[in-house]
Design a protein around this motif. Structure first.
Motif, PDB file in Angstrom:
ATOM      1  N   UNK A 184     -10.331  72.570 -11.736  1.00 34.32           N
ATOM      2  CA  UNK A 184      -9.632  73.479 -10.830  1.00 34.32           C
ATOM      3  C   UNK A 184      -8.379  74.078 -11.445  1.00 34.32           C
ATOM      4  N   UNK A 185      -7.989  73.597 -12.629  1.00 37.80           N
ATOM      5  CA  UNK A 185      -6.774  74.086 -13.262  1.00 37.80           C
ATOM      6  C   UNK A 185      -7.031  75.401 -13.990  1.00 37.80           C
ATOM      7  N   UNK A 213      -6.574  65.075 -11.247  1.00 35.54           N
ATOM      8  CA  UNK A 213      -7.011  63.710 -11.537  1.00 35.54           C
ATOM      9  C   UNK A 213      -8.478  63.739 -11.936  1.00 35.54           C
ATOM     10  N   UNK A 214      -8.833  62.927 -12.941  1.00 35.52           N
ATOM     11  CA  UNK A 214     -10.215  62.833 -13.387  1.00 35.52           C
ATOM     12  C   UNK A 214     -10.398  61.536 -14.164  1.00 35.52           C
ATOM     13  N   UNK A 215     -11.647  61.055 -14.280  1.00 39.79           N
ATOM     14  CA  UNK A 215     -11.891  59.970 -15.226  1.00 39.79           C
ATOM     15  C   UNK A 215     -11.495  60.422 -16.628  1.00 39.79           C
ATOM     16  N   UNK A 216     -11.092  59.481 -17.455  1.00 44.41           N
ATOM     17  CA  UNK A 216     -10.622  59.824 -18.800  1.00 44.41           C
ATOM     18  C   UNK A 216     -11.642  60.650 -19.569  1.00 44.41           C
ATOM     19  N   UNK A 217     -12.911  60.262 -19.528  1.00 51.28           N
ATOM     20  CA  UNK A 217     -13.934  60.985 -20.284  1.00 51.28           C
ATOM     21  C   UNK A 217     -14.030  62.438 -19.839  1.00 51.28           C
ATOM     22  N   UNK A 218     -13.971  62.682 -18.543  1.00 47.55           N
ATOM     23  CA  UNK A 218     -14.053  64.050 -18.029  1.00 47.55           C
ATOM     24  C   UNK A 218     -12.815  64.856 -18.411  1.00 47.55           C
ATOM     25  N   UNK A 261     -10.869  64.384 -21.051  1.00 49.91           N
ATOM     26  CA  UNK A 261     -10.934  64.694 -22.480  1.00 49.91           C
ATOM     27  C   UNK A 261     -11.914  65.823 -22.752  1.00 49.91           C
ATOM     28  N   UNK A 262     -13.039  65.808 -22.056  1.00 50.85           N
ATOM     29  CA  UNK A 262     -14.028  66.881 -22.234  1.00 50.85           C
ATOM     30  C   UNK A 262     -13.449  68.219 -21.803  1.00 50.85           C
ATOM     31  N   UNK A 263     -12.660  68.207 -20.729  1.00 51.89           N
ATOM     32  CA  UNK A 263     -12.035  69.452 -20.254  1.00 51.89           C
ATOM     33  C   UNK A 263     -11.057  69.988 -21.289  1.00 51.89           C
ATOM     34  N   UNK A 264     -10.279  69.108 -21.904  1.00 47.95           N
ATOM     35  CA  UNK A 264      -9.364  69.543 -22.962  1.00 47.95           C
ATOM     36  C   UNK A 264     -10.126  70.178 -24.108  1.00 47.95           C
ATOM     37  N   UNK A 266      -9.966  74.065 -25.745  1.00 46.55           N
ATOM     38  CA  UNK A 266      -9.320  74.145 -27.050  1.00 46.55           C
ATOM     39  C   UNK A 266      -7.901  73.595 -27.071  1.00 46.55           C
ATOM     40  N   UNK A 267      -7.655  72.557 -26.280  1.00 44.87           N
ATOM     41  CA  UNK A 267      -6.308  71.987 -26.171  1.00 44.87           C
ATOM     42  C   UNK A 267      -6.249  70.704 -27.000  1.00 44.87           C
TER      43      UNK A 267
END
Length: 273
Positions: A113-114, A178-183, A185-188, A192-193
């Motif tokens: 949502x960001x 807020x998200x699980x860590x795996x999700x 990291x995948x979003x980052x 390209x962050x």
């Protein structure tokens, strides 16, 4: 029409407010509490429309100015409820209340949502337990102009009243997710962050990394720090040099030190030469 007046500390509506201190109740109802005139004012500026506002004239520090805010909220169609001092102190969750307690919609947002730009600056908080620390990091993010704060595998929720209080209401002005860590990291990765992980187990000082591109600064749980998964995922692992007897800083302090190095570098890179 006159506001409803609550004078009994045993009033059922006050019991409903007290129940919102519990995470389960917040999750079930989709509501949380904002206590304090300063915190409420920032939330209103961020576009938050309360479900209801409970106020106590006896506790107001600046009755004329603060009553004007009550009038403004009332004109917006929000239910306003006057509460006597004894009753308000029963519902308040902080010591020395100033007479303002609002019920608002809880902040529930995922990373998806960001909306972030090409040079995003984020805080990535994995497993941080104390609402006060998350709140303090939100204030830092607000002051530094960060684009968002992500809670990965969060232990607390963004609607925790103590987090709202310690953030001074910036939980409503700074985009959070807020998200699980795996999700997370995948979003980052998808955006390209680059991830910069703070850890004492590296020889790279936090000032030796380039923060001028899209970057997320990662801090971990108060006791154990970042997990191996996040450390392995990081583009850089950095440390804050320690020369005293203690071997670590408070997690919110660590986040502030590194994010302001990012701010310093970004200001320098855009300054005219």
């Amino acid at each position: 029409m006159a506001d409803l007046l609550i004078s009994s500390p045993a009033n059922p509506r006050l019991k409903t407010l007290v129940a919102l201190r519990r995470r389960r109740t917040r999750e079930d109802t989709g509501h949380t509490l904002v206590e304090g005139f300063e915190e409420l004012s920032l939330a209103l500026e961020a576009g938050v429309v309360p479900e209801a506002l409970y106020y106590c004239p006896e506790l107001m520090l600046d009755p004329a100015a603060q009553s004007a805010v009550v009038d403004r909220v009332r004109r917006d169609g929000v239910e306003t409820v006057q509460v006597t001092r004894a009753a308000f102190e029963k519902a308040a969750y902080r010591e020395g209340p100033d007479g303002f307690l609002a019920v608002v919609g809880a902040v529930t947002r995922r990373c998806a949502d960001l909306a972030v730009g090409d040079a995003a600056l984020l805080l990535f908080c994995e497993g941080v337990e104390k609402p006060g620390n998350l709140g303090a990091m939100l204030r830092t993010a607000d002051a530094a102009g960060a684009d968002a704060v992500i809670a990965a595998d969060p232990v607390t929720d963004w609607g925790n009243p103590n987090l709202v209080r310690s953030s001074k209401g910036t939980v409503f002005s700074v985009p959070v997710a807020s998200d699980p860590t795996a999700d997370a990291l995948a979003w980052l990765d998808d955006h390209g962050i680059a991830l910069v992980a703070t850890t004492p187990d590296t020889d790279v000082d936090y000032t030796d990394v380039d923060y001028t591109g899209p970057v997320a600064i990662a801090v971990g749980a108060e006791k154990y720090g970042l997990t191996d998964r996040v450390l392995a995922h990081a583009a850089y692992q950095v440390r804050i040099p320690m020369v005293g007897k203690a071997n670590s800083l408070n997690v919110a302090t660590s986040a502030a030190v590194v994010i302001y190095e990012a701010v310093r570098q970004r200001r320098r890179s855009t300054a005219p030469h």
